[in-house]
Design an enzyme around this catalytic site. Structure first.
Site, PDB file in Angstrom:
ATOM      1  N   ASN B  77      -2.718  20.376  14.421  1.00 32.51           N
ATOM      2  CA  ASN B  77      -3.004  21.098  15.653  1.00 32.51           C
ATOM      3  C   ASN B  77      -3.798  22.235  15.357  1.00 32.51           C
ATOM      4  OD1 ASN B  77      -1.400  23.540  16.340  1.00 32.51           O
ATOM      5  ND2 ASN B  77      -0.022  22.538  14.729  1.00 32.51           N
ATOM      6  N   ASN B 136       6.703  34.451  11.759  1.00 30.85           N
ATOM      7  CA  ASN B 136       5.692  33.181  11.676  1.00 30.85           C
ATOM      8  C   ASN B 136       4.311  34.077  10.659  1.00 30.85           C
ATOM      9  OD1 ASN B 136       3.658  31.519  11.529  1.00 30.85           O
ATOM     10  ND2 ASN B 136       3.648  31.483  13.920  1.00 30.85           N
ATOM     11  N   CYS B 139       1.142  30.119  10.544  1.00 28.10           N
ATOM     12  CA  CYS B 139      -0.191  29.375  10.684  1.00 28.10           C
ATOM     13  C   CYS B 139      -1.638  29.583  10.498  1.00 28.10           C
ATOM     14  CB  CYS B 139       0.116  29.220  12.903  1.00 28.10           C
ATOM     15  SG  CYS B 139       1.854  29.107  13.847  1.00 28.10           S
ATOM     16  N   ASN B 204       5.599  25.739   7.406  1.00 26.35           N
ATOM     17  CA  ASN B 204       4.341  25.984   8.129  1.00 26.35           C
ATOM     18  C   ASN B 204       4.383  24.459   8.001  1.00 26.35           C
ATOM     19  OD1 ASN B 204       2.655  26.399  10.295  1.00 26.35           O
ATOM     20  ND2 ASN B 204       4.127  28.653  10.390  1.00 26.35           N
ATOM     21  N   CYS B 347      12.063 -13.054  -1.655  1.00 20.69           N
ATOM     22  CA  CYS B 347      11.001 -12.579  -2.503  1.00 20.69           C
ATOM     23  C   CYS B 347      11.216 -14.092  -1.120  1.00 20.69           C
ATOM     24  CB  CYS B 347      11.274 -13.934  -3.417  1.00 20.69           C
ATOM     25  SG  CYS B 347       9.474 -13.794  -3.979  1.00 20.69           S
ATOM     26  N   CYS B 350       4.881 -13.021  -1.324  1.00 23.51           N
ATOM     27  CA  CYS B 350       3.550 -12.418  -1.262  1.00 23.51           C
ATOM     28  C   CYS B 350       2.429 -12.101  -2.373  1.00 23.51           C
ATOM     29  CB  CYS B 350       3.779 -11.262  -0.355  1.00 23.51           C
ATOM     30  SG  CYS B 350       4.296 -10.190  -0.291  1.00 23.51           S
ATOM     31  N   CYS B 357       0.290  -4.594 -10.181  1.00 20.42           N
ATOM     32  CA  CYS B 357       1.426  -4.844 -11.425  1.00 20.42           C
ATOM     33  C   CYS B 357      -0.242  -5.145 -12.510  1.00 20.42           C
ATOM     34  CB  CYS B 357       2.415  -5.300 -11.921  1.00 20.42           C
ATOM     35  SG  CYS B 357       2.909  -5.019 -13.470  1.00 20.42           S
TER      36      CYS B 357
END
Lengths: 462, 437
Positions: B77, B136, B139, B204, B347, B350, B357
């Site tokens: 932001n 604060n 920021c 922060n 397993c 995939c 590895c």
């Protein structure tokens, strides 16, 4: 428009316009961008991906899905089309449930594969919609190749050869190109003239000349092709059909060959003009049987029954297709073989079946019979290669009535390659035909250009 | 039912979940909604000095990175401190505290770096009868260009000075909110302590550009073709926040100083982790801004259920239990040998462990056994690095199993030694301490 579902005999216009539109529209809605991204996120990008291994054309599925994830649908489509120029149609008609999606590791993980077919359609549709041409032809080689048959095998071969810089002439017996994509598969799998749009895309590469309404053995023969061209590819499909072998077949009205019936259906834009029986019996257990039965139902037939001589697990139609038939209200009856056609005033009125059983590994009738009333009987008991397909070229070695080819799709006759449904040992799938055409194209290129030149050309083409 | 009540610097709240100083705590209407939803406390959005309020950009203020299915992972932001008049904020703070006396009401402050400014704002804030103030110093965007926010937090001497002023001019507890945009978080924390601050809160936001718009060739969020770095937060920053929290918690100079943990707290588990590292409360912003205030129900119930399961009656029962287990690398036990083990029943094949590895690590996972696709660890190659565990899509399918002392590590051929031995005494260490020690 007085006909409805219960109108006796064979009638057209059984449904409302809205019903016809709904019944012959897209079977599966395409994924929109959001849906495609959600689905693409499910792909694990597996090592040596089982889905890719399961694909007869070896499409790099993890890569094309990752390209969807990264918002690169054109790149994704190129990945698909490099391996399978009919990627758009295959996305619609492939039995993915027995190929890539069956192999997807997500089945192991949670019983739900990534929707590979729909993702493939997302990318290929995007490319066709944009009119993007991802391929470039290699410099002209001066070689000329004849391709007989403009189905998936023939056009796949032609495209691969054109890409490598050869000049291709395609001879097609029918008025329109596409083969079974245009004349065979069920309407709701490829609506909106998709087969023709895809063919137009394939031809847009250039280097492919088309001659339609040309019959092998009548307008030209193999000998002349071999004399006039540097190589020949046969992708003639199977134009003959098996007969039931029953009395009355070919005489009684309402007994039709399912392949012809579907072809007529595909070529009739206004489905309300298509007559269909109130009670339809489809004999057979393959994709054609299911396509015929479901479309009969969707044309407004009140009762549609598929009768298959063996058990459901032996049907060539996938489980998914069988369930599609069943959810469309088609009744599937198994272990029965047609024994007799009954008719009245030249029209079929029913089929009598004999129950069957497997005895010592062989199918045999049990003697028990039952009769299904029918005003339309669609025979889908298999297609076959007729000698006419080859123009009487008996020199080609056949096996089981189909052309024998080697791994490179070379026939027994030097200079002639073949692929698709007309060759022995295939799977009778669109995607296999595309692979045959591709492999034959590569083989022809190697044969014509020699190994060294081929390596360079292939490199340039990729 | 575990007791989630919290007493932080004498500030009581029914649970440790406070909303951090941010847009959700800028107005009475939001804070009232939060308290009705069950939040334990808030740190009111940062107030500035009396006078014309700051102005915000009128274009987009937020940017984000997303994971699969657009799950928000990191948030950024460029919004400044409250842009509403000081008096309006003070009136609302007073009204809300009166309406919810059992909730923690801490007010965040940021004024110019002079004693008079701090003295003035503290006096005004005390009148609201709030429970404490948070300075604060964090920021990283906008206000830092004017010598406030992280511009103060990056100079330990300023932190100490301002903290001291504040302790002089108010009876309220003073929390110093630290910026992570610094090399070593222990220095500003020590400065806060030296200045007399009662607690620190961290982290922060982190200076960040979340993405570049490739059409406009500008960072996002883009304001009329330009962008400015923002402050990064959300789940992605939690690891950074945990580390900085641990650094302060285990630093001899600041050990025991109360900490309010901030940074990517999204679920009860995140909160429990911060508390295990010594935090007295946690502060939440991005999760609330992503899902709304209702997430408090998951957080309190989850924390309570977990504490019941573990037998912790109060937060103090597990607070700081993980802190002593945070150590320097040099003290890690080099005798501890693990090997990856793949549960073949879980397993899904995939192959991601294998290729990760094979391509990038130690070639320690086979992809084929007797001609079949199967993934099996080669103990003779496995260094126990854990990469396969982290890339496996199935939780607990691959686990790291320690080797028993006395067994032979097939990779090194050496017998696994019992007991503890670390780098400080390792023969390969040129600065190894003499074994006699």
């Amino acid at each position: 428009m007085s006909a409805n579902r219960s109108t006796a005999g064979i009638a057209s216009g059984r449904l409302s316009t809205a019903e016809y539109t709904a019944n012959f529209g897209d079977l599966h809605a395409p994924l929109d961008r959001h849906e495609a991204h959600v689905e693409a996120d499910r792909c694990y990008f597996c090592f040596d991906a089982p889905c890719q291994t399961a694909c007869p054309t070896s499409i790099d599925i993890p890569l094309f899905i990752r390209q969807i994830q990264t918002d690169n649908p054109m790149g994704s489509a190129e990945t698909i089309l490099k391996a399978n120029i009919f990627g758009g149609m295959c996305a619609r008609v492939c039995p993915t449930e027995t190929l890539c999606e069956e192999a997807c590791v997500r089945n192991e993980a949670e019983g739900k594969p990534v929707k590979i077919g729909l993702l493939q359609r997302y990318s290929t549709d995007a490319l066709l919609d944009r009119g993007h041409q991802p391929f470039r032809r290699a410099p002209a080689t001066g070689k000329r190749i004849a391709v007989v048959g403009a189905g998936p095998a023939g056009l796949s071969c032609a495209h691969k050869l054109a890409e490598h810089g050869h000049e291709v002439t395609v001879f097609e017996i029918r008025p329109r190109l596409g083969g079974l994509n245009e004349y065979g598969i069920a309407s709701y799998k490829a609506p909106d003239d998709f087969a023709q749009r895809e063919v137009a895309f394939i031809l847009s590469l250039g280097g492919i000349t088309v001659e339609t309404n040309k019959r092998l053995g009548q307008d030209f023969d193999l000998a002349s092709l071999r004399a006039d061209f540097d190589a020949v590819f046969l992708g003639v499909g199977l134009s003959g059909v098996n007969q039931l072998g029953l009395v009355g077949e070919g005489e009684l009205g309402g007994v039709l060959d399912a392949v012809d019936w579907i072809a007529t259906l595909r070529q009739t834009p206004d489905k309300s003009k298509l007559p269909v029986g109130r009670r339809v019996v489809v004999i057979g257990g393959g994709m054609t049987a299911v396509d015929a039965a479901v479309q009969a139902k969707r044309l407004g037939a009140e009762e549609v029954t598929i009768v298959y001589r063996r058990g459901q697990d032996a049907m060539k139609a996938s489980l998914y297709e069988q369930q599609l038939a069943q959810t469309n209200g088609v009744l599937i009856r198994t272990w029965a073989t047609p024994a007799e056609l009954t008719g009245d005033a030249g029209q079929v009125t029913g089929v009598t079946f004999e129950r069957t059983a497997e005895v010592a590994g062989k199918l045999a009738g049990t003697g028990e019979r039952f009769t299904l009333p029918a005003d339309m009987v669609l025979c889908a008991v298999g297609q076959l290669l007729t000698p006419g397909d080859l123009g009487g070229a008996d020199a080609l070695a056949l096996s089981g009535g189909r052309i024998v080819v080697d791994d490179e799709r070379r026939t027994s006759v030097p200079g002639i390659w073949a692929g698709g449904d007309c060759v022995a040992g295939g799977q009778d799938l669109t995607v296999s035909a595309v692979e045959d055409g591709k492999q034959a194209g590569l083989s022809i290129n190697r044969a014509l250009m020699g190994a060294v030149a081929t390596a360079g050309a292939a490199h340039a083409a990729e | 039912m575990a007791d989630l009540r919290t007493n932080f610097l004498g500030i009581r709240s029914p649970n440790p979940f406070w909303l951090a100083s941010a847009p959700p705590t800028d107005r009475e209407v939001n804070v009232t909604r939060a308290f009705k939803a069950g939040w334990g406390g808030v740190v009111w959005k940062t107030l500035g000095s009396e006078g014309p309020p700051v102005v915000n950009v009128n274009g987009p203020r937020y940017g984000a990175i997303h994971g699969a299915d657009r799950r928000l992972l990191g948030f950024n932001n460029i919004e400044l401190i409250t842009d509403r008049p000081l008096q309006v904020n003070l009136q609302e703070i007073k009204a809300v505290k009166k309406a919810f006396p059992d909730r923690a009401m801490v007010v965040s402050l940021m004024v110019p770096c002079d004693e008079e400014s701090w003295k003035a704002i503290l006096a005004a804030v005390e009148e609201t009868e709030c429970d404490g103030v948070e300075l604060n110093f964090g920021c990283p965007h906008g206000m830092s260009e004017r010598g406030m926010g992280s511009a103060v937090g990056q100079v330990p001497e300023y932190i100490e000075m301002v903290a001291r002023w504040c302790k002089q001019h108010t009876r309220m507890p003073v929390i110093v909110k630290l910026t992570p945009n610094i090399t070593d978080i222990r220095h500003p924390a020590r400065a806060a302590k030296r200045g007399g601050a009662d607690a620190v809160s961290l982290i922060n936001t982190i200076s960040s550009i979340v993405s570049v718009d490739l059409d406009r060739m500008a960072p996002t969020p883009t304001i009329d073709g330009k962008g400015s770095h923002g402050g990064y937060c959300g789940p992605a920053v939690k690891p950074i926040a945990l580390n900085m929290t641990a650094e302060i918690a285990r630093d001899p100079e600041t050990h025991g100083m109360p900490i309010s943990g901030i940074g990517g707290v999204t679920t009860w588990r995140d909160a429990a982790e911060f508390i295990a590292l010594g935090c007295g409360t946690v502060q939440v912003c991005t999760a609330a801004m992503t899902y709304g205030f209702k997430i408090i129900d998951e957080m309190t119930a989850g924390l309570s259920n977990w504490m019941d399961e573990k037998g912790y009656a109060t937060l103090d029962d597990f607070r700081g239990l993980a802190t002593p287990n945070v150590t320097d690398w040099q003290y890690l036990n080099l005798n501890y040998v693990t090997k990856a083990v793949i549960d073949q029943d879980l397993c899904i094949k995939c192959g991601r462990c294998h290729i990760a590895c094979e391509d990038t690590s130690h070639q320690a996972i086979a992809n084929m056994v007797d001609g079949r696709r199967m993934f099996v660890v080669k103990d003779e190659e496995c260094v126990g690095c854990n990469l396969c565990v982290e890339v496996c899509p199935v939780q607990n399918c691959i686990t790291m199993q320690p080797m028993a002392a006395g067994s032979v590590d097939p990779r090194t051929g050496r017998v696994v030694q019992p007991g503890y031995s670390n780098w400080t005494t390792h023969p390969n260490n040129p600065m190894a301490q003499v074994a006699a020690e």
